[in-house]
Design an enzyme around this catalytic site. Sequence first.
Site, PDB file in Angstrom:
ATOM      1  N   ARG A 202       0.947  -1.384  -0.059  1.00  0.00           N
ATOM      2  CA  ARG A 202       0.006   0.015   0.093  1.00  0.00           C
ATOM      3  C   ARG A 202       0.845   1.166  -0.072  1.00  0.00           C
ATOM      4  O   ARG A 202       0.446   2.109   0.548  1.00  0.00           O
ATOM      5  CB  ARG A 202      -0.801  -0.037   1.125  1.00  0.00           C
ATOM      6  CG  ARG A 202      -1.780  -1.268   1.178  1.00  0.00           C
ATOM      7  CD  ARG A 202      -2.682  -1.369   2.360  1.00  0.00           C
ATOM      8  NE  ARG A 202      -3.721  -0.440   2.705  1.00  0.00           N
ATOM      9  CZ  ARG A 202      -3.867   0.283   3.637  1.00  0.00           C
ATOM     10  NH1 ARG A 202      -3.220   0.138   4.724  1.00  0.00           N
ATOM     11  NH2 ARG A 202      -4.945   1.338   3.400  1.00  0.00           N
ATOM     12  N   GLY A 203       1.978   1.215  -0.667  1.00  0.00           N
ATOM     13  CA  GLY A 203       2.829   2.534  -0.769  1.00  0.00           C
ATOM     14  C   GLY A 203       3.283   3.175   0.522  1.00  0.00           C
ATOM     15  O   GLY A 203       3.753   2.298   1.521  1.00  0.00           O
ATOM     16  N   GLU A 204       3.147   4.295   0.507  1.00  0.00           N
ATOM     17  CA  GLU A 204       3.415   4.922   1.831  1.00  0.00           C
ATOM     18  C   GLU A 204       2.408   4.515   3.143  1.00  0.00           C
ATOM     19  O   GLU A 204       2.794   4.992   4.221  1.00  0.00           O
ATOM     20  CB  GLU A 204       3.192   6.597   1.567  1.00  0.00           C
ATOM     21  CG  GLU A 204       1.928   7.267   1.637  1.00  0.00           C
ATOM     22  CD  GLU A 204       2.198   8.469   1.324  1.00  0.00           C
ATOM     23  OE1 GLU A 204       2.792   9.201   2.080  1.00  0.00           O
ATOM     24  OE2 GLU A 204       1.518   9.067   0.364  1.00  0.00           O
ATOM     25  N   GLY A 206       2.007   1.170   4.006  1.00  0.00           N
ATOM     26  CA  GLY A 206       2.675   0.109   4.493  1.00  0.00           C
ATOM     27  C   GLY A 206       1.969  -1.380   3.733  1.00  0.00           C
ATOM     28  O   GLY A 206       1.588  -1.298   2.741  1.00  0.00           O
ATOM     29  N   ASP A 234       9.356  -4.757  -5.681  1.00  0.00           N
ATOM     30  CA  ASP A 234      10.462  -5.768  -5.950  1.00  0.00           C
ATOM     31  C   ASP A 234      11.269  -5.834  -4.830  1.00  0.00           C
ATOM     32  O   ASP A 234      11.755  -6.989  -4.297  1.00  0.00           O
ATOM     33  CB  ASP A 234      10.901  -5.582  -7.253  1.00  0.00           C
ATOM     34  CG  ASP A 234       9.642  -5.276  -8.303  1.00  0.00           C
ATOM     35  OD1 ASP A 234       9.083  -6.126  -8.313  1.00  0.00           O
ATOM     36  OD2 ASP A 234       9.713  -4.270  -8.938  1.00  0.00           O
TER      37      ASP A 234
HETATM   38  P1  AMP Z   1       7.785  -1.744  -8.873  1.00  0.00           P
HETATM   39  O1  AMP Z   1       8.482  -2.571  -7.731  1.00  0.00           O
HETATM   40  O2  AMP Z   1       6.350  -2.190  -8.896  1.00  0.00           O
HETATM   41  O3  AMP Z   1       8.069  -0.098  -8.823  1.00  0.00           O
HETATM   42  O4  AMP Z   1       8.555  -2.275 -10.175  1.00  0.00           O
HETATM   43  C1  AMP Z   1       9.201  -1.358 -11.128  1.00  0.00           C
HETATM   44  C2  AMP Z   1      10.053  -2.011 -12.033  1.00  0.00           C
HETATM   45  O5  AMP Z   1       8.943  -3.178 -12.740  1.00  0.00           O
HETATM   46  C3  AMP Z   1      10.658  -1.428 -12.907  1.00  0.00           C
HETATM   47  O6  AMP Z   1      12.088  -1.184 -12.867  1.00  0.00           O
HETATM   48  C4  AMP Z   1      10.204  -1.675 -14.402  1.00  0.00           C
HETATM   49  O7  AMP Z   1      11.306  -1.873 -15.187  1.00  0.00           O
HETATM   50  C5  AMP Z   1       9.630  -3.077 -13.988  1.00  0.00           C
HETATM   51  N1  AMP Z   1       8.434  -3.181 -14.743  1.00  0.00           N
HETATM   52  C6  AMP Z   1       7.348  -2.260 -15.385  1.00  0.00           C
HETATM   53  N2  AMP Z   1       6.518  -2.662 -16.007  1.00  0.00           N
HETATM   54  C7  AMP Z   1       6.599  -4.022 -16.323  1.00  0.00           C
HETATM   55  C8  AMP Z   1       6.163  -5.100 -16.867  1.00  0.00           C
HETATM   56  N3  AMP Z   1       4.946  -5.046 -17.794  1.00  0.00           N
HETATM   57  N4  AMP Z   1       6.675  -6.467 -16.945  1.00  0.00           N
HETATM   58  C9  AMP Z   1       7.801  -6.578 -16.221  1.00  0.00           C
HETATM   59  N5  AMP Z   1       8.394  -5.661 -15.439  1.00  0.00           N
HETATM   60  C10 AMP Z   1       8.150  -4.369 -15.485  1.00  0.00           C
END
Ligand code: AMP
Length: 303
Positions: A202-204, A206, A234
């Site tokens: 949930r972003g900021e 938590g 990630d």
């Molecule tokens: P997040 O942790 O959700 O902010 O993930 C951001 C990362 O997801 C970025 O470094 C992107 O390169 C990658 N990303 C964005 N869209 C996609 C997608 N459709 N498939 C796989 N990776 C993605």
Amino acid sequence: MSVLVVGSVALDTVSTPFGQVEEALGGSACYFATSASFFTSVSLVAVTGGDFPQEHLDFLASRGIDLDGLQTASGKTFRWAGKYEYDLNEAHTLDTQLNVFEAFDPELPDHYRDAEFVFLANIHPELQLKVLQQVRQPKLVALDTMNFWIEGSRDSLLKTLKHVDLLMINEAEARQLAEEANLVQAARKIQAMGPKSLVVKRGEYGVLMFHDGHVFSAPAYPLEEVFDPTGAGDTFGGGFMGYLASTGDASVENMRRAVVVGSAMASFTVEKFSLDRLRSLEFGTIQERFQMFKALTDFGDLV
Ligand code: AMP
């Protein structure tokens, strides 16, 4: 125990109200693997094009990440472009170029197939399933996804979800996947799709974890400066799974600690662009932030 991850290895172009970067190292697998590498050994499955800078490979290798499952194909590396307004909780995707991922056929090196902790990071759900089918006897399989796949590849995603123990997903995406506005009911619907556990990012605000009948809530660390939220999810996943794998314990008590480890890791990533904050991070600083989370949520007993 080690963690296996399949996901994107990317060159990201990102702008936030505080600055911008072009073609910086990114991708779900890179954030995940770098974060998990602070806790355990990591094997990475992905593909890059011939244009992927050697310095990025050197960085991943310097973190001890096993790159035997990272193929190089002819063509261009995956690229993502995104923008954040002042509400940093919402990424606006400007461009997604799958490039070499369109024809990617993952083939796991034999020594990857005994992985016990598997993370299917954000990438096409069919690729996630192809990788999972090659792992012999995983102890815990977690999956992350996003609106791009929920909208564009819903059937494949539902098929892959049947084989997953834990889904890690953003709040808006949980509602979208479940087609349900109430988060608790959305969680129940998602649990009926396969994963018995659900971690809602949930972003900021938590993280909420639903596991059997159990709900756990953790805050995000209240940072004075958030620079770029890309990769926070990630990085959270890497801390969560890396910690679970390092302890070999997937009990609910340990999963609560793993949520806080993941939250601590994510709080570092957002302090700088790309993976830059993780490059200089030291283990002692992670331990300090874990303790700060504890202090943040300790309210003692009723007197
Ligand atoms: P997040 O942790 O959700 O902010 O993930 C951001 C990362 O997801 C970025 O470094 C992107 O390169 C990658 N990303 C964005 N869209 C996609 C997608 N459709 N498939 C796989 N990776 C993605």
